[in-house]
Write a protein that holds these residues in place. Structure first.
Motif, mmCIF file in Angstrom:
data_model
loop_
_atom_site.group_PDB
_atom_site.id
_atom_site.type_symbol
_atom_site.label_atom_id
_atom_site.label_comp_id
_atom_site.label_asym_id
_atom_site.label_seq_id
_atom_site.Cartn_x
_atom_site.Cartn_y
_atom_site.Cartn_z
ATOM 1 N N GLN B 3 29.419 21.367 9.409
ATOM 2 C CA GLN B 3 28.653 20.888 10.278
ATOM 3 C C GLN B 3 28.512 21.580 11.744
ATOM 4 O O GLN B 3 29.284 21.996 11.904
ATOM 5 N N ARG B 31 28.115 26.353 14.472
ATOM 6 C CA ARG B 31 28.882 26.082 13.296
ATOM 7 C C ARG B 31 30.328 26.069 13.796
ATOM 8 O O ARG B 31 30.687 26.647 14.501
ATOM 9 N N ALA B 72 29.111 17.398 18.985
ATOM 10 C CA ALA B 72 29.995 16.557 17.825
ATOM 11 C C ALA B 72 31.042 15.984 18.645
ATOM 12 O O ALA B 72 31.668 16.348 19.544
#
Lengths: 251, 587
Positions: B3, B31, B72
């Motif tokens: 992800q 990534r 994230a």
């Protein structure tokens, strides 16, 4: 502080708040007495403290200042202060036993204050100073700003040095000319210094924010100082000396 | 599975009051585990992008931000605060002096942890681990001011790492470092890529970035190319067009008409050999013959009517009198170890001398003796035949032009013209003479026609040229330049270096302090290497580069082109020299 001397002594190990409050109590104590003999005892005391904290190296740096202060205050107070029975006079100048006593008392008092301050900066890091202030109750932002100022002043002076050299290399001569001409010569220094200061502050603020400065809520401390018997003992002793000094009749 | 940890979609940013966006249409997915390097010329938007990643833009620096940044582990919000993002994205700045503020190394490292309210019992372990990662274990109690440049930058990295960010972003961390300090930072990035989830690093010099997974080539606020190094850097012309110095391996390959996708020195050399190229028999001798350039004064092209620049007497042809004569120079800032420790050397008129050595080896201190900013503690410095003690400071400053490292240390005037005139006016020339000298200096530096502009509106590279112009206006015989290329992009560097070369060719003696070894190789005649306040190697540039072990032991490294030459047994100073020595053997 800039003058911090790494050394393992009782004074170095004290809680930072003890150092700050202790310094304040010591300064107050010097004001309690008028007699040169008492002042001499206090001065000897703080010199012993300086010795124990390894602060003589710093005292040597300010030795010229210390000598000037002593000579100047003894001479001027003795000559100008009109107390008691003058045994000699010449125009504005008079001399009496009392004025000489006063001159020495003042001289020793200023020396004791200087030495205590020096001992404090010799055994307290900037971060400890900030920690001590916070422990006494100052908000974090204030104590951090204060400690940052101590840190940045010497840095700022190096920056100024660079700018001065850069302009001297282009023929800037700060020594000649009358006051007005000389004042104008500072323009080439001030502009780059301001640019520098603004840029540095901007960068530092960004670096601080990038490490979470300004976060609301709880904050933890890396440094930790236990408040132990020696802190109570030192503060207690200074408090008793102060009470005794201020209550006893002025000698 | 893999992800993205950072996702930028159509990100655009315009600084307040700026007419043009600084970033435009930025799309990028970082990534997990990737090491990405951003390259591009000054003003391409590299720093702006870095500052968007941890929220400094728009919460600290105001302007109009559009598009989307997803991190994230961070809940989306319209305006994320820096301290929220800072836990996930750590940012390291170029200027390590300005970002360190504590009195010792461990307190500096612990600062972020204190702000993030990490418990005390965990703090110690995390500080120790961060310092260990950057190789500063054992330095806990040291004052950051006492560290070397490379150590300071590694401390700045540790202070960010301690907060355990997922991604570390470094904005030109190596610009102010010496070659070995630079290499240490890249080694560290290599180690870190396996330990944290991502590294993004901005860098000017392409030769260090081969180990990256991905290169982002930025130009005018956009990411114009993205891909692995082999893809992005394989086209030297394209890279150069976008303001980045191309890999010298690819330059040589393209000069020889070969495929340019062999990036490392070994690969490139192998490809050249297998294509049938080898060193001409006579080539080594001709390189040795070209050991020294002719003294400029005796060149056929030089103007004859120019006044001779020798300080005194007549030129006897063979060895011109030295314009600088240094004898047993010792300089101490205080009682501690001397910054310059027993240096003796001569510099002849018209020489182009590079002064190199690791940060803090005494280069700048030595150079400041040449214009009298420092007076020798012991020994003597003679300039133009007279001891610096006998020169007045202004008169010496007029004859020895000193260009400081950062032009912003000296720029103050409202117009370019006044800035350049400052020095000349200080030396008491008449307004008419000042006018002539300023016009001459502007012409020499290519700034003619810009005289009424505000110096602060010039680009960084132009400001550096302006600093040189302001020194030229006093018509000095000797020019001292302290790291003139630091902080400039490739085109800026080439512009200033070509300017310095022209000034040298017109007869001025040049002493240049630098960390860029390719600059030494391609531009200087003579290289003086200092270490610990002493001169440890002094000779012509080719001789200096003929001993790679010595360079290594002095924390220096031969530049890419020179190392490429080693593969063919040559001590070449540039790719062009290598190409000249090679010939294709027909089967």
């Amino acid at each position: 502080m800039v003058l911090y001397i790494p050394f393992d002594s009782l004074l170095h190990r004290l809680h930072p708040s003890t150092k700050i409050v202790g310094l304040a109590l010591l300064l107050i104590l010097t004001v309690a007495f008028q007699s040169p003999w008492y002042q001499l005892v206090i001065l000897a005391g703080v010199l012993l403290l300086a010795r124990s904290a390894g602060a003589f190296k710093n005292l040597r740096r300010i030795l010229p200042l210390m000598i000037t202060v002593l000579v100047f205050s003894v001479v001027s107070w003795s000559l100008f202060r009109r107390v008691g029975d003058p045994f000699w006079s010449f125009g504005l100048f008079t001399l009496s036993t009392e004025s000489i006593r006063f001159g020495f008392a003042m001289g020793f008092r200023l020396e004791a204050m200087l030495v205590s301050g020096m001992v404090f900066v010799s055994c307290t890091k900037v971060e400890e100073f900030a920690y001590g202030l916070r422990a006494i109750g100052l908000p974090f932002a204030v104590s951090f700003a204060l400690s940052l100022a101590f840190r940045l002043v010497p840095l700022f002076f190096t920056r100024i040095g660079t700018v001065v050299q850069a302009q001297q290399a282009r023929g800037l001569d700060l020594k000649s000319g009358n006051v007005l001409q000389r004042a104008r010569k500072y323009v080439p220094l001030l502009v780059p210094i301001f640019v520098y200061a603004i840029r540095d502050t901007d960068l530092l603020s960004m670096a601080l924010e990038s490490k979470g400065f300004g976060m609301r809520g709880r904050r933890t401390e890396y440094l930790s100082f236990p408040f132990v018997w020696r802190d109570y003992a030192i503060l207690g002793l200074l408090l008793i000396l102060n009470i005794a000094g201020w209550l006893m009749p002025v000698p | 599975m893999n992800q993205p940890i950072l996702t930028l979609s159509d990100l655009a940013f315009t600084y307040r009051d700026a007419p043009e966006p600084a970033l435009d249409q930025i799309n990028y997915r970082h990534r997990r585990g990737e090491f990405t390097v951003i390259v591009g010329e000054t003003g391409a938007g590299k720093s702006t992008l870095c500052r968007c990643l941890n929220g400094l833009i728009p919460s600290f620096t105001k302007g109009r931000l559009e598009g989307n940044l997803q991190v994230a582990g961070h809940r989306d919000s319209e305006r994320p605060q820096v301290y929220e993002l800072a836990r996930i994205v750590g940012l390291v700045f170029q200027d390590f002096e300005a970002q360190l503020f504590s009195t010792n190394v461990e307190l500096e490292t612990a600062f972020a942890l204190e702000n993030f309210a990490v418990d005390r019992d965990q703090m110690q372990t995390r500080v120790d681990r961060a310092l260990n990662r950057v190789g500063l274990s054992g330095f806990e109690q040291r004052d950051p001011a006492s560290l070397s440049g490379g150590e300071k930058q590694r401390l700045a990295i540790a202070s960010v790492l301690a907060g355990s960010p997922s991604v570390v972003v470094m904005d030109e961390p190596t610009t102010d470092l010496d070659p070995v300090g630079k290499r240490d930072i890249f080694k560290l990035a290599q180690v870190l890529r396996n330990e944290i989830e991502g590294i993004i690093l901005v860098e000017h010099e392409t030769e260090h970035v081969l180990s990256a997974d991905r290169i982002l080539l930025m130009h005018e606020g956009r990411i114009v190319q993205e891909g692995p190094p082999g893809e992005i850097l394989a086209d030297p012309r394209n890279v150069e067009r976008l303001g980045v110095r191309p890999l010298q391996t690819t330059v040589l390959l393209s000069q020889l008409g070969l495929e340019t996708d062999a990036l490392t020195i070994q690969d490139a050399a192998a490809r050249i050999r297998s294509a049938g190229w080898c060193v001409r028999e006579s080539a080594r001798e001709s390189l040795d013959g070209a050991r020294r350039r002719e003294p400029y004064g005796e060149r056929p092209g030089a103007t004859q009517d120019e006044t001779p620049r020798e300080p005194q007497g007549e030129s006897t042809g063979e060895s011109p009198l030295p314009v600088v004569h240094i004898e047993n120079l010792v300089y101490r800032y205080d009682e501690s170890t001397p910054a310059v420790d027993g240096v003796s050397l001569d510099i002849a008129a018209g020489e182009f001398v590079a002064l190199v050595g690791q940060n803090g080896c005494g280069k700048t201190t030595l150079a400041k003796h040449l214009n009298g900013l420092h007076a020798p503690t012991e020994g003597e410095v003679q300039v133009l035949g007279k001891s610096t003690a006998d020169w007045t400071l202004p008169e010496l400053g007029r004859r020895v032009g000193y260009v400081f490292q950062n032009p912003d240390h000296q720029i103050f005037a409202n117009t370019v013209w006044d800035e350049v005139a400052f020095g000349a006016r200080n030396y008491g020339f008449s307004e008419e003479e000042v006018g002539e000298k300023v016009d001459g200096a502007l012409a020499e530096t290519g700034l003619t026609g810009r005289d009424l502009e505000d110096p602060f509106n010039l680009t960084r590279g132009e400001r550096q040229q302006l600093a040189v112009a302001s020194v030229l206006a006093t018509d000095p015989e000797i020019l001292v330049l302290d790291e003139p290329t630091t902080g400039l992009d490739y085109h800026g560097q080439v512009a200033i270096l070509n300017l310095v070369r022209r000034l040298n060719e017109s007869g001025r003696t040049v002493v240049m302090i630098t960390h860029s070894m390719w600059v030494v190789a391609e531009y200087a005649d003579r290289c003086i290497i200092m270490s610990g306040g002493r001169v440890v190697q002094d000779g012509d540039v080719r001789t200096c580069f003929s001993n790679p072990e010595l360079l290594e032991s002095l924390y220096l490294e031969a530049p890419e082109a020179v190392r490429l030459g080693y593969e063919f047994g040559l001590v070449a100073r540039s790719v062009k020299e290598i190409a000249d020595c090679l010939e294709r053997v027909e089967e």
